[in-house]
Design an enzyme around this catalytic site. Structure first.
Site, mmCIF file in Angstrom:
data_model
loop_
_atom_site.group_PDB
_atom_site.id
_atom_site.type_symbol
_atom_site.label_atom_id
_atom_site.label_comp_id
_atom_site.label_asym_id
_atom_site.label_seq_id
_atom_site.Cartn_x
_atom_site.Cartn_y
_atom_site.Cartn_z
ATOM 1 N N ASN A 9 47.848 67.439 -1.227
ATOM 2 C CA ASN A 9 46.904 67.093 -2.289
ATOM 3 C C ASN A 9 45.582 67.804 -2.010
ATOM 4 O O ASN A 9 44.848 67.420 -1.095
ATOM 5 C CB ASN A 9 46.713 65.573 -2.329
ATOM 6 C CG ASN A 9 45.698 65.135 -3.368
ATOM 7 O OD1 ASN A 9 45.290 65.906 -4.226
ATOM 8 N ND2 ASN A 9 45.270 63.882 -3.277
ATOM 9 N N LYS A 11 43.002 67.810 -3.837
ATOM 10 C CA LYS A 11 41.875 67.057 -4.393
ATOM 11 C C LYS A 11 40.929 68.020 -5.137
ATOM 12 O O LYS A 11 41.394 68.961 -5.773
ATOM 13 C CB LYS A 11 41.168 66.247 -3.300
ATOM 14 C CG LYS A 11 42.147 65.335 -2.556
ATOM 15 C CD LYS A 11 41.474 64.378 -1.611
ATOM 16 C CE LYS A 11 42.507 63.503 -0.922
ATOM 17 N NZ LYS A 11 41.884 62.487 -0.046
ATOM 18 N N HIS A 91 46.632 57.187 -6.865
ATOM 19 C CA HIS A 91 45.936 57.474 -5.605
ATOM 20 C C HIS A 91 44.756 56.522 -5.458
ATOM 21 O O HIS A 91 44.102 56.161 -6.437
ATOM 22 C CB HIS A 91 45.463 58.925 -5.584
ATOM 23 C CG HIS A 91 45.026 59.393 -4.240
ATOM 24 N ND1 HIS A 91 43.785 59.080 -3.710
ATOM 25 C CD2 HIS A 91 45.658 60.129 -3.291
ATOM 26 C CE1 HIS A 91 43.686 59.623 -2.505
ATOM 27 N NE2 HIS A 91 44.800 60.253 -2.225
ATOM 28 N N GLU A 93 41.829 56.900 -4.538
ATOM 29 C CA GLU A 93 40.561 57.402 -5.059
ATOM 30 C C GLU A 93 40.477 57.231 -6.578
ATOM 31 O O GLU A 93 39.390 57.085 -7.131
ATOM 32 C CB GLU A 93 40.385 58.866 -4.652
ATOM 33 C CG GLU A 93 40.150 59.014 -3.157
ATOM 34 C CD GLU A 93 40.431 60.390 -2.594
ATOM 35 O OE1 GLU A 93 40.293 60.562 -1.379
ATOM 36 O OE2 GLU A 93 40.796 61.300 -3.380
ATOM 37 N N GLU A 161 49.492 55.191 1.659
ATOM 38 C CA GLU A 161 48.275 55.750 2.227
ATOM 39 C C GLU A 161 47.275 54.633 2.517
ATOM 40 O O GLU A 161 46.613 54.133 1.598
ATOM 41 C CB GLU A 161 47.634 56.748 1.260
ATOM 42 C CG GLU A 161 48.438 58.014 1.040
ATOM 43 C CD GLU A 161 47.592 59.078 0.359
ATOM 44 O OE1 GLU A 161 47.483 60.180 0.916
ATOM 45 O OE2 GLU A 161 47.027 58.803 -0.711
ATOM 46 N N GLY A 167 41.205 60.819 5.203
ATOM 47 C CA GLY A 167 40.073 61.693 5.466
ATOM 48 C C GLY A 167 39.121 61.220 6.536
ATOM 49 O O GLY A 167 38.066 61.809 6.735
ATOM 50 N N SER A 207 45.196 61.146 7.130
ATOM 51 C CA SER A 207 44.823 61.918 8.329
ATOM 52 C C SER A 207 46.039 62.457 9.082
ATOM 53 O O SER A 207 46.072 62.441 10.313
ATOM 54 C CB SER A 207 43.942 61.074 9.255
ATOM 55 O OG SER A 207 42.711 60.751 8.623
#
Length: 247
Positions: A9, A11, A91, A93, A161, A167, A207
Protein backbone atom coordinates in the site's frame (compact mmCIF):
# COMPACT_ATOMS: atom_id res chain seq x y z
CA UNK A 1 -3.43 -24.62 0.18
CA UNK A 2 -4.36 -20.97 0.70
CA UNK A 3 -3.02 -18.29 -1.58
CA UNK A 4 0.07 -16.47 -0.37
CA UNK A 5 -0.19 -12.73 -0.96
CA UNK A 6 2.28 -9.88 -0.58
CA UNK A 7 0.41 -6.59 -0.98
CA UNK A 8 1.95 -3.14 -0.91
CA UNK A 9 0.00 0.00 0.00
CA UNK A 10 1.82 3.09 -1.24
CA UNK A 11 -0.71 5.39 0.47
CA UNK A 12 -0.25 9.05 -0.60
CA UNK A 13 3.26 8.51 -1.88
CA UNK A 14 4.74 8.34 -5.34
CA UNK A 15 4.59 10.10 -8.70
CA UNK A 16 5.13 8.68 -12.16
CA UNK A 17 8.84 8.33 -11.41
CA UNK A 18 7.98 5.72 -8.77
CA UNK A 19 6.71 3.36 -11.47
CA UNK A 20 10.33 2.39 -12.08
CA UNK A 21 10.11 0.54 -8.75
CA UNK A 22 7.34 -1.63 -10.23
CA UNK A 23 9.51 -2.57 -13.17
CA UNK A 24 12.44 -3.36 -10.88
CA UNK A 25 10.25 -5.42 -8.57
CA UNK A 26 8.86 -7.41 -11.48
CA UNK A 27 12.34 -8.47 -12.56
CA UNK A 28 13.28 -9.61 -9.03
CA UNK A 29 10.36 -11.95 -8.32
CA UNK A 30 11.36 -15.53 -7.45
CA UNK A 31 10.00 -18.35 -9.62
CA UNK A 32 7.68 -19.49 -6.82
CA UNK A 33 6.56 -15.95 -6.02
CA UNK A 34 3.29 -15.46 -4.17
CA UNK A 35 0.61 -13.17 -5.56
CA UNK A 36 2.14 -9.71 -5.46
CA UNK A 37 -0.13 -6.64 -5.39
CA UNK A 38 0.82 -2.98 -5.43
CA UNK A 39 -1.77 -0.34 -4.53
CA UNK A 40 -0.49 3.05 -5.75
CA UNK A 41 -2.29 6.40 -5.51
CA UNK A 42 -5.31 6.65 -7.80
CA UNK A 43 -3.67 8.94 -10.43
CA UNK A 44 -1.08 6.23 -11.10
CA UNK A 45 -3.48 3.31 -11.58
CA UNK A 46 -3.59 3.29 -15.39
CA UNK A 47 0.17 3.70 -15.80
CA UNK A 48 0.90 1.20 -13.03
CA UNK A 49 -1.19 -1.43 -14.82
CA UNK A 50 0.82 -0.80 -17.98
CA UNK A 51 4.17 -0.93 -16.15
CA UNK A 52 3.49 -3.98 -13.97
CA UNK A 53 4.93 -7.29 -15.09
CA UNK A 54 3.88 -10.25 -12.96
CA UNK A 55 2.37 -7.88 -10.40
CA UNK A 56 -1.32 -7.18 -9.77
CA UNK A 57 -2.46 -3.60 -9.25
CA UNK A 58 -5.04 -2.43 -6.73
CA UNK A 59 -6.56 0.83 -5.56
CA UNK A 60 -6.52 2.14 -2.00
CA UNK A 61 -10.25 2.81 -1.69
CA UNK A 62 -13.48 2.96 -3.67
CA UNK A 63 -16.89 4.55 -3.27
CA UNK A 64 -19.85 2.31 -2.50
CA UNK A 65 -21.89 3.83 -5.34
CA UNK A 66 -21.20 3.09 -9.00
CA UNK A 67 -21.56 6.76 -10.06
CA UNK A 68 -23.01 10.05 -8.93
CA UNK A 69 -22.30 13.44 -7.38
CA UNK A 70 -19.39 12.35 -5.18
CA UNK A 71 -16.66 14.87 -5.90
CA UNK A 72 -13.18 13.49 -5.42
CA UNK A 73 -14.25 9.85 -5.09
CA UNK A 74 -13.65 6.99 -7.49
CA UNK A 75 -15.97 4.07 -8.14
CA UNK A 76 -15.01 0.42 -8.25
CA UNK A 77 -15.96 0.39 -11.94
CA UNK A 78 -13.47 3.18 -12.66
CA UNK A 79 -10.79 1.22 -10.86
CA UNK A 80 -11.56 -1.90 -12.88
CA UNK A 81 -11.49 0.18 -16.06
CA UNK A 82 -7.89 1.11 -15.29
CA UNK A 83 -6.93 -2.56 -15.39
CA UNK A 84 -6.59 -2.92 -11.62
CA UNK A 85 -8.01 -6.05 -10.01
CA UNK A 86 -7.89 -5.35 -6.26
CA UNK A 87 -9.00 -2.57 -3.92
CA UNK A 88 -8.32 -1.94 -0.23
CA UNK A 89 -11.44 -1.25 1.82
CA UNK A 90 -11.77 -0.37 5.49
CA UNK A 91 -8.17 0.66 6.11
CA UNK A 92 -7.86 2.15 9.58
CA UNK A 93 -6.77 5.47 8.12
CA UNK A 94 -10.07 5.60 6.22
CA UNK A 95 -12.11 4.39 9.18
CA UNK A 96 -10.52 7.05 11.39
CA UNK A 97 -9.92 10.14 9.26
CA UNK A 98 -13.01 9.65 7.07
CA UNK A 99 -15.22 8.16 9.78
CA UNK A 100 -16.01 5.05 7.76
CA UNK A 101 -18.33 2.66 9.57
CA UNK A 102 -18.46 -1.13 9.33
CA UNK A 103 -21.60 -0.78 7.19
CA UNK A 104 -19.80 1.55 4.77
CA UNK A 105 -16.89 -0.86 4.49
CA UNK A 106 -19.29 -3.73 3.80
CA UNK A 107 -20.98 -1.70 1.05
CA UNK A 108 -17.60 -0.91 -0.49
CA UNK A 109 -16.66 -4.59 -0.53
CA UNK A 110 -19.92 -5.41 -2.31
CA UNK A 111 -19.31 -2.58 -4.80
CA UNK A 112 -15.88 -4.06 -5.48
CA UNK A 113 -17.40 -7.45 -6.22
CA UNK A 114 -19.97 -5.90 -8.56
CA UNK A 115 -17.12 -4.37 -10.57
CA UNK A 116 -15.12 -7.59 -10.67
CA UNK A 117 -12.54 -6.47 -8.12
CA UNK A 118 -11.22 -8.37 -5.12
CA UNK A 119 -11.45 -6.32 -1.91
CA UNK A 120 -8.65 -6.46 0.65
CA UNK A 121 -10.76 -5.84 3.74
CA UNK A 122 -8.86 -4.35 6.68
CA UNK A 123 -9.61 -4.73 10.37
CA UNK A 124 -7.61 -3.79 13.45
CA UNK A 125 -7.66 -2.40 16.97
CA UNK A 126 -6.34 0.85 18.43
CA UNK A 127 -3.71 0.97 21.16
CA UNK A 128 -6.29 1.71 23.85
CA UNK A 129 -8.20 -1.41 22.83
CA UNK A 130 -5.06 -3.52 23.04
CA UNK A 131 -4.13 -2.09 26.44
CA UNK A 132 -7.69 -2.69 27.70
CA UNK A 133 -7.50 -6.33 26.56
CA UNK A 134 -10.39 -5.61 24.19
CA UNK A 135 -8.69 -6.60 20.94
CA UNK A 136 -10.74 -9.68 20.12
CA UNK A 137 -14.04 -7.90 20.81
CA UNK A 138 -13.08 -5.14 18.38
CA UNK A 139 -11.89 -7.59 15.73
CA UNK A 140 -14.99 -9.72 16.12
CA UNK A 141 -17.26 -6.71 15.75
CA UNK A 142 -15.45 -5.44 12.67
CA UNK A 143 -15.60 -8.88 11.05
CA UNK A 144 -19.31 -9.24 11.75
CA UNK A 145 -20.16 -5.73 10.55
CA UNK A 146 -17.76 -5.25 7.63
CA UNK A 147 -17.72 -8.64 5.94
CA UNK A 148 -20.59 -9.32 3.51
CA UNK A 149 -22.33 -12.68 3.41
CA UNK A 150 -21.28 -13.85 -0.06
CA UNK A 151 -17.62 -14.26 0.82
CA UNK A 152 -15.37 -16.81 -0.85
CA UNK A 153 -11.66 -17.50 -0.97
CA UNK A 154 -11.63 -16.22 -4.54
CA UNK A 155 -13.38 -12.90 -4.01
CA UNK A 156 -12.05 -11.62 -0.67
CA UNK A 157 -8.79 -11.10 1.22
CA UNK A 158 -8.74 -10.05 4.88
CA UNK A 159 -5.91 -8.01 6.40
CA UNK A 160 -5.38 -7.63 10.13
CA UNK A 161 -3.56 -4.39 10.91
CA UNK A 162 -3.22 -3.35 14.56
CA UNK A 163 -3.56 0.42 14.27
CA UNK A 164 -0.87 1.04 16.87
CA UNK A 165 1.67 -0.84 14.74
CA UNK A 166 1.05 0.91 11.41
CA UNK A 167 4.07 3.00 10.50
CA UNK A 168 5.26 3.17 14.10
CA UNK A 169 7.94 0.50 14.04
CA UNK A 170 6.09 -1.28 16.85
CA UNK A 171 5.29 -4.88 16.02
CA UNK A 172 3.09 -7.22 18.08
CA UNK A 173 4.76 -10.32 19.40
CA UNK A 174 4.40 -13.42 17.28
CA UNK A 175 2.10 -14.80 19.98
CA UNK A 176 -0.18 -11.75 19.70
CA UNK A 177 -0.32 -12.04 15.91
CA UNK A 178 -1.08 -15.76 16.15
CA UNK A 179 -3.84 -15.14 18.69
CA UNK A 180 -5.66 -12.65 16.47
CA UNK A 181 -5.21 -14.58 13.22
CA UNK A 182 -6.38 -17.80 14.85
CA UNK A 183 -9.39 -15.92 16.23
CA UNK A 184 -10.23 -14.51 12.80
CA UNK A 185 -9.94 -17.97 11.25
CA UNK A 186 -12.25 -19.45 13.87
CA UNK A 187 -14.85 -16.72 13.28
CA UNK A 188 -14.70 -17.27 9.52
CA UNK A 189 -15.20 -21.01 9.94
CA UNK A 190 -18.09 -20.47 12.34
CA UNK A 191 -19.83 -18.12 9.92
CA UNK A 192 -19.03 -19.59 6.51
CA UNK A 193 -18.17 -23.22 7.20
CA UNK A 194 -14.92 -25.18 7.10
CA UNK A 195 -14.28 -25.03 3.35
CA UNK A 196 -14.68 -21.27 2.90
CA UNK A 197 -13.48 -20.27 6.36
CA UNK A 198 -10.24 -22.20 6.00
CA UNK A 199 -9.54 -20.93 2.48
CA UNK A 200 -9.81 -17.14 2.82
CA UNK A 201 -6.32 -15.57 2.84
CA UNK A 202 -5.42 -13.64 6.00
CA UNK A 203 -2.71 -11.00 5.77
CA UNK A 204 -0.85 -9.27 8.58
CA UNK A 205 0.02 -5.59 8.31
CA UNK A 206 1.83 -3.24 10.65
CA UNK A 207 5.54 -2.35 10.38
CA UNK A 208 6.41 -5.44 8.34
CA UNK A 209 10.07 -5.18 7.33
CA UNK A 210 12.62 -7.42 5.62
CA UNK A 211 14.15 -8.28 9.00
CA UNK A 212 10.92 -9.47 10.68
CA UNK A 213 8.89 -10.86 7.77
CA UNK A 214 10.18 -14.43 7.97
CA UNK A 215 9.28 -14.66 11.66
CA UNK A 216 5.76 -13.31 11.09
CA UNK A 217 5.14 -15.70 8.20
CA UNK A 218 5.81 -18.68 10.49
CA UNK A 219 2.34 -18.27 11.97
CA UNK A 220 -0.04 -20.90 10.60
CA UNK A 221 -2.86 -18.48 9.79
CA UNK A 222 -0.72 -15.70 8.36
CA UNK A 223 -0.91 -16.07 4.59
CA UNK A 224 1.03 -12.96 3.68
CA UNK A 225 1.32 -9.27 4.44
CA UNK A 226 -0.14 -5.87 3.66
CA UNK A 227 2.94 -3.67 3.69
CA UNK A 228 3.13 0.12 3.84
CA UNK A 229 6.42 1.99 3.75
CA UNK A 230 8.56 -1.05 2.96
CA UNK A 231 6.65 -1.55 -0.32
CA UNK A 232 7.72 1.81 -1.78
CA UNK A 233 11.14 0.52 -2.81
CA UNK A 234 11.69 -2.71 -4.69
CA UNK A 235 14.87 -3.29 -2.70
CA UNK A 236 12.84 -3.33 0.54
CA UNK A 237 9.77 -5.19 -0.70
CA UNK A 238 11.60 -7.93 -2.63
CA UNK A 239 13.08 -9.57 0.53
CA UNK A 240 9.60 -9.65 2.12
CA UNK A 241 8.22 -11.35 -0.97
CA UNK A 242 11.13 -13.81 -0.93
CA UNK A 243 10.51 -14.60 2.75
CA UNK A 244 6.88 -15.36 1.99
CA UNK A 245 7.80 -17.52 -0.99
CA UNK A 246 10.15 -19.54 1.23
CA UNK A 247 7.44 -20.38 3.78
Amino acid sequence: MRRKIAAGNWKMNGTSAALAELEQLGTSLPQNAPTVIICPPAPLLFRACEAAKGIAIGAQDCHMQSSGAYTGDISAGMIADSGATYVIVGHSERRDAHEETNAMVRDKAEAAWAAGLTPILCIGEALEDREADNTLNIIGGQLAGSLPSDVSAENTVIAYEPIWAIGTGKVPTLEQIIEVHDFIRSRLIARFGEDIGNAIPLLYGGSVKPDNAATIFKAENVDGALVGGASLKASDFAPIIAALAAC
